[in-house]
Design an enzyme around this catalytic site. Structure first.
Site, PDB file in Angstrom:
ATOM      1  N   ASP A 140      15.077  17.863   5.766  1.00  0.00           N
ATOM      2  CA  ASP A 140      14.297  17.382   6.904  1.00  0.00           C
ATOM      3  C   ASP A 140      15.117  17.407   8.188  1.00  0.00           C
ATOM      4  OD1 ASP A 140      16.030  15.341   6.391  1.00  0.00           O
ATOM      5  OD2 ASP A 140      14.517  13.798   6.074  1.00  0.00           O
ATOM      6  N   CYS A 196      -7.665  12.830  -2.234  1.00  0.00           N
ATOM      7  CA  CYS A 196      -7.769  11.458  -1.708  1.00  0.00           C
ATOM      8  C   CYS A 196      -9.232  11.011  -1.627  1.00  0.00           C
ATOM      9  CB  CYS A 196      -7.138  11.362  -0.322  1.00  0.00           C
ATOM     10  SG  CYS A 196      -5.330  11.409  -0.335  1.00  0.00           S
ATOM     11  N   CYS A 199     -10.790   7.473  -0.406  1.00  0.00           N
ATOM     12  CA  CYS A 199      -9.842   6.367  -0.584  1.00  0.00           C
ATOM     13  C   CYS A 199      -9.157   6.015   0.734  1.00  0.00           C
ATOM     14  CB  CYS A 199      -8.790   6.750  -1.627  1.00  0.00           C
ATOM     15  SG  CYS A 199      -7.542   5.474  -1.903  1.00  0.00           S
ATOM     16  N   CYS A 202      -4.064   3.237   1.465  1.00  0.00           N
ATOM     17  CA  CYS A 202      -2.856   3.211   2.294  1.00  0.00           C
ATOM     18  C   CYS A 202      -3.167   2.741   3.708  1.00  0.00           C
ATOM     19  CB  CYS A 202      -2.182   4.580   2.308  1.00  0.00           C
ATOM     20  SG  CYS A 202      -3.178   5.934   2.971  1.00  0.00           S
ATOM     21  N   CYS A 206      -1.510  -0.920   5.286  1.00  0.00           N
ATOM     22  CA  CYS A 206      -0.454  -0.864   6.302  1.00  0.00           C
ATOM     23  C   CYS A 206      -0.526  -2.095   7.203  1.00  0.00           C
ATOM     24  CB  CYS A 206      -0.586   0.405   7.139  1.00  0.00           C
ATOM     25  SG  CYS A 206       0.695   0.534   8.420  1.00  0.00           S
ATOM     26  N   CYS A 223       5.033   2.291  13.166  1.00  0.00           N
ATOM     27  CA  CYS A 223       5.509   2.515  11.795  1.00  0.00           C
ATOM     28  C   CYS A 223       6.799   1.735  11.536  1.00  0.00           C
ATOM     29  CB  CYS A 223       5.732   4.003  11.572  1.00  0.00           C
ATOM     30  SG  CYS A 223       6.166   4.430   9.873  1.00  0.00           S
ATOM     31  N   CYS A 251      10.107   1.432   4.442  1.00  0.00           N
ATOM     32  CA  CYS A 251       8.912   0.745   3.956  1.00  0.00           C
ATOM     33  C   CYS A 251       8.228   1.627   2.914  1.00  0.00           C
ATOM     34  CB  CYS A 251       7.958   0.471   5.117  1.00  0.00           C
ATOM     35  SG  CYS A 251       6.419  -0.345   4.654  1.00  0.00           S
ATOM     36  N   CYS A 254       2.638   1.881   1.887  1.00  0.00           N
ATOM     37  CA  CYS A 254       1.536   2.844   1.770  1.00  0.00           C
ATOM     38  C   CYS A 254       1.635   3.672   0.498  1.00  0.00           C
ATOM     39  CB  CYS A 254       1.449   3.739   3.009  1.00  0.00           C
ATOM     40  SG  CYS A 254       2.847   4.855   3.234  1.00  0.00           S
ATOM     41  N   CYS A 258      -0.978   3.490  -3.352  1.00  0.00           N
ATOM     42  CA  CYS A 258      -1.647   4.768  -3.616  1.00  0.00           C
ATOM     43  C   CYS A 258      -2.023   4.874  -5.100  1.00  0.00           C
ATOM     44  CB  CYS A 258      -0.733   5.929  -3.228  1.00  0.00           C
ATOM     45  SG  CYS A 258      -1.430   7.563  -3.601  1.00  0.00           S
TER      46      CYS A 258
END
Length: 328
Positions: A140, A196, A199, A202, A206, A223, A251, A254, A258
């Site tokens: 990343d 998903c 749904c 998440c 949050c 965030c 964190c 979320c 799931c």
């Protein structure tokens, strides 16, 4: 020999903590328009390194690696560390603070170091059979949309929380890739459709309302990982709702809620797995007063030495103290 399943044996993948891999020959990021719109709307807050030329670079891998022909993308699992962390939270030794479980992968070594070393091992193994192969790594830290790269490799879909979700392994994994100047077609998978549905687990869970249901993006300024990891200055203000949480670095909320992670968190095949004792002692056992007293007694250089090669080095001393300030 070109069969990647033979080159990357089950034993090798297991030793490196890899649960799955896939291949894509498509250099273009499918989610780039969404990413560009996210930046245009200033949802990146102070993450300026994503803007301008670095934004344009992420449109296609060929901008970064012109010789690109294919990418071999790997999922590095940290679900067992997550389960061990959740078990620890239930013990009397827990101080009630919580941390991002990815910080515990590879016994607490910052994944930027450990996964880079693993990609080097994988690349060396690949070059035993393809001697003229040129490769570069993607984690990343490169100007590449790594979740999109994994999506194109058929390894999952984008959840509401922008995380890549895999039907078998959920989302408790990190993504690394080897970019190659040769084609490898034997592990190309179908693009995974969205699972998903309607749904909103998440989004609803949050505590800072950071997730945009429609665009499947996260507003950085709201965030918790952005505030606890990227905001280094001690006068930074937290998003609304942060002071009611136990998170002090990263964190998982979320991901915790799931449905695709539920079965993964309930597995009991690693009951003897323990979390890194150094991280546990410093961040998960001490009281706020003890922790702040210790940190305030360190110089900035002393903090970097003590937490060298862990994810916690990134914030610096002042960043962690800033996070703890709101947990008194």
């Amino acid at each position: 020999m070109s069969d990647l399943r033979q080159i990357f044996s089950h034993n090798l993948l297991n030793r490196l903590g890899i649960v799955e891999f896939g291949v894509t020959s498509d250099p273009n990021a499918a989610s780039y328009p969404n990413f560009k719109e996210w930046l245009t709307n200033k949802k990146n807050a102070d993450l300026k390194y994503l803007e301008n030329e670095k934004m344009r670079m992420r449109e296609s891998i060929s901008h970064y690696f012109p010789e690109f022909k294919s990418a071999i993308v790997f999922l590095f699992d940290y679900a067992k560390e997550k389960r061990a962390l959740e078990r620890f939270y239930q013990t009397p030794e827990s101080n009630g603070f919580k941390i991002g479980s990815y910080t515990l992968i590879d016994d607490g070594v910052d994944y930027h170091y450990s996964i880079r070393e693993k990609l080097n091992i994988l690349s060396s193994e690949l070059k035993k059979y393809h001697t003229n192969l040129n490769t570069v790594f993607s984690l990343d830290t490169q100007p590449i949309l790594e979740r999109d790269l994994a999506y194109r490799a058929g390894l999952g879909w984008f959840g509401r929380n922008s995380m890549l979700i895999n039907k078998k392994y959920g989302s408790f994994f990190l993504i690394g890739a080897i970019l190659c100047d040769q084609e490898f077609l034997d592990e190309i998978k179908f693009i995974e459709p969205d699972h998903c549905g309607t749904c909103t687990a998440c989004v609803d869970a949050c505590p800072t309302d950071a997730i945009d249901y429609q665009t499947r993006t996260v507003e950085s300024a709201k965030c918790v990982p952005y505030f606890t990891i990227e905001k280094f200055k001690d006068d930074s203000l937290p998003p609304q709702g942060f002071d009611q949480m136990g998170e002090i670095f990263g964190c998982d909320i979320c991901q915790d809620v799931c449905p695709w992670n539920k079965k993964i968190l309930l597995r009991q095949d690693d009951m003897n797995e323990k979390i890194n004792s150094f991280i546990q002692h410093h961040f998960l056992e001490k009281s706020p007063e003890e922790m702040m007293g210790h940190l305030e007694g360190l110089s900035k250089k002393g903090y970097r030495r003590e937490f060298s090669r862990t994810s916690f080095e990134r914030t610096g001393r002042d960043g962690i103290l800033k996070n703890l300030k709101y947990k008194k």
